[in-house]
Design a protein around this motif. Structure first.
Motif, short mmCIF file in Angstrom:
data_model
loop_
_atom_site.label_atom_id
_atom_site.label_comp_id
_atom_site.label_asym_id
_atom_site.label_seq_id
_atom_site.Cartn_x
_atom_site.Cartn_y
_atom_site.Cartn_z
N PHE A 1 1.79 6.97 -0.48
CA PHE A 1 0.68 6.08 -0.84
C PHE A 1 0.82 5.79 -2.33
O PHE A 1 1.04 6.71 -3.12
CB PHE A 1 -0.68 6.74 -0.59
N VAL A 2 0.69 4.55 -2.72
CA VAL A 2 0.82 4.18 -4.12
C VAL A 2 -0.48 3.59 -4.67
O VAL A 2 -0.49 2.98 -5.74
CB VAL A 2 1.99 3.18 -4.34
N ARG A 3 -1.57 3.81 -3.96
CA ARG A 3 -2.86 3.24 -4.36
C ARG A 3 -3.95 4.29 -4.13
O ARG A 3 -4.13 4.77 -3.02
CB ARG A 3 -3.11 2.01 -3.50
N MET B 1 0.82 -1.18 0.00
CA MET B 1 0.00 0.00 0.00
C MET B 1 0.87 1.25 0.00
O MET B 1 0.52 2.23 -0.59
CB MET B 1 -0.91 -0.02 1.22
N ARG B 2 1.97 1.22 0.66
CA ARG B 2 2.87 2.37 0.68
C ARG B 2 4.21 1.94 0.11
O ARG B 2 4.60 0.80 0.22
CB ARG B 2 3.05 2.87 2.11
N VAL C 1 -7.51 4.83 -1.05
CA VAL C 1 -7.27 4.36 0.32
C VAL C 1 -7.93 5.34 1.30
O VAL C 1 -7.71 6.54 1.23
CB VAL C 1 -5.76 4.26 0.61
N SER D 1 -5.06 10.04 -5.63
CA SER D 1 -4.29 9.46 -6.74
C SER D 1 -3.39 8.33 -6.25
O SER D 1 -3.31 8.07 -5.06
CB SER D 1 -3.45 10.54 -7.44
N GLY D 2 -2.69 7.72 -7.20
CA GLY D 2 -1.83 6.59 -6.88
C GLY D 2 -0.45 6.95 -6.42
O GLY D 2 0.37 6.07 -6.21
N GLU D 3 -0.14 8.23 -6.27
CA GLU D 3 1.15 8.62 -5.72
C GLU D 3 0.96 9.86 -4.86
O GLU D 3 0.86 10.97 -5.37
CB GLU D 3 2.16 8.90 -6.82
#
Length: 181
Positions: free
Chosen positions: A76-78, A1-2, A81, A57-59
């Motif tokens: 955060f890469v997702r 997730m991170r 969340v 966003s994903g970043e």
């Protein structure tokens, strides 16, 4: 997730604590006010604190303080969340994640969409929490779902084109006493 792992985040937090104990680091406190009724209200938005939102966003960089001059603790890469806003400072929001970790995120990287992170191993999503029910899906922990409504002990969620109910006890992104349609 991170992007950064729990071990690295713990090491960074431990180092920050050691510096703070020597008086060399003063972490900012988010602007907030308490109403006469007791709940806190964000000074920047006038919205209640704490409250749930989601990562847009994903970043998304999570920083040690409210500004780009503060170091990034994790990313955060997702998208989607759920996180809890616990303080505000101008254009920055102090958030808490499912693990209890806190940090600062620019307000443009958050959205008001109510999302849920499913906890546990596998959960049966049912078509109705009232009376007879049928299982509509088996949902693994870590899945992100859209929160559609919540009542006393259950929430209606949407995952893709599947809609159903899960108990609040297996959801991060809603308060135990919270209800909404």
């Amino acid at each position: 997730m991170r992007m950064l792992g729990r071990t690295l985040r713990l090491a960074v937090m431990t180092a920050a604590l050691a510096i703070a104990m020597t008086g060399a680091l003063a972490l900012p406190i988010g602007a907030q006010t308490a109403t006469s009724d007791g709940p806190k209200i964000g000074a920047s938005t006038g919205l209640p604190l704490p409250r749930f939102v989601s990562v847009k966003s994903g970043e998304v960089n999570v920083r040690r303080g409210p500004g780009t001059n503060y170091p990034i603790d994790w990313v955060f890469v997702r998208a989607g969340v759920p996180v809890e806003i616990i303080a505000e400072s101008d254009h920055w929001r102090k958030i808490r994640d499912v693990d209890g970790a806190t940090g600062w995120v620019h307000k443009q990287l958050l959205q008001g969409d109510r999302m849920a992170l499913i906890l546990g191993a596998v959960n049966d999503m049912i078509d109705s929490p009232y009376g007879n029910f049928e299982v509509v899906a088996r949902v693994e922990g870590g899945v992100i779902a859209r929160l559609e409504a919540c009542d006393t002990g259950w929430c209606r969620l949407r995952i893709g084109d599947v809609e159903g109910w899960l108990p609040k006890s297996v959801i991060y992104g809603v308060y135990p006493e919270e209800t909404f349609k």
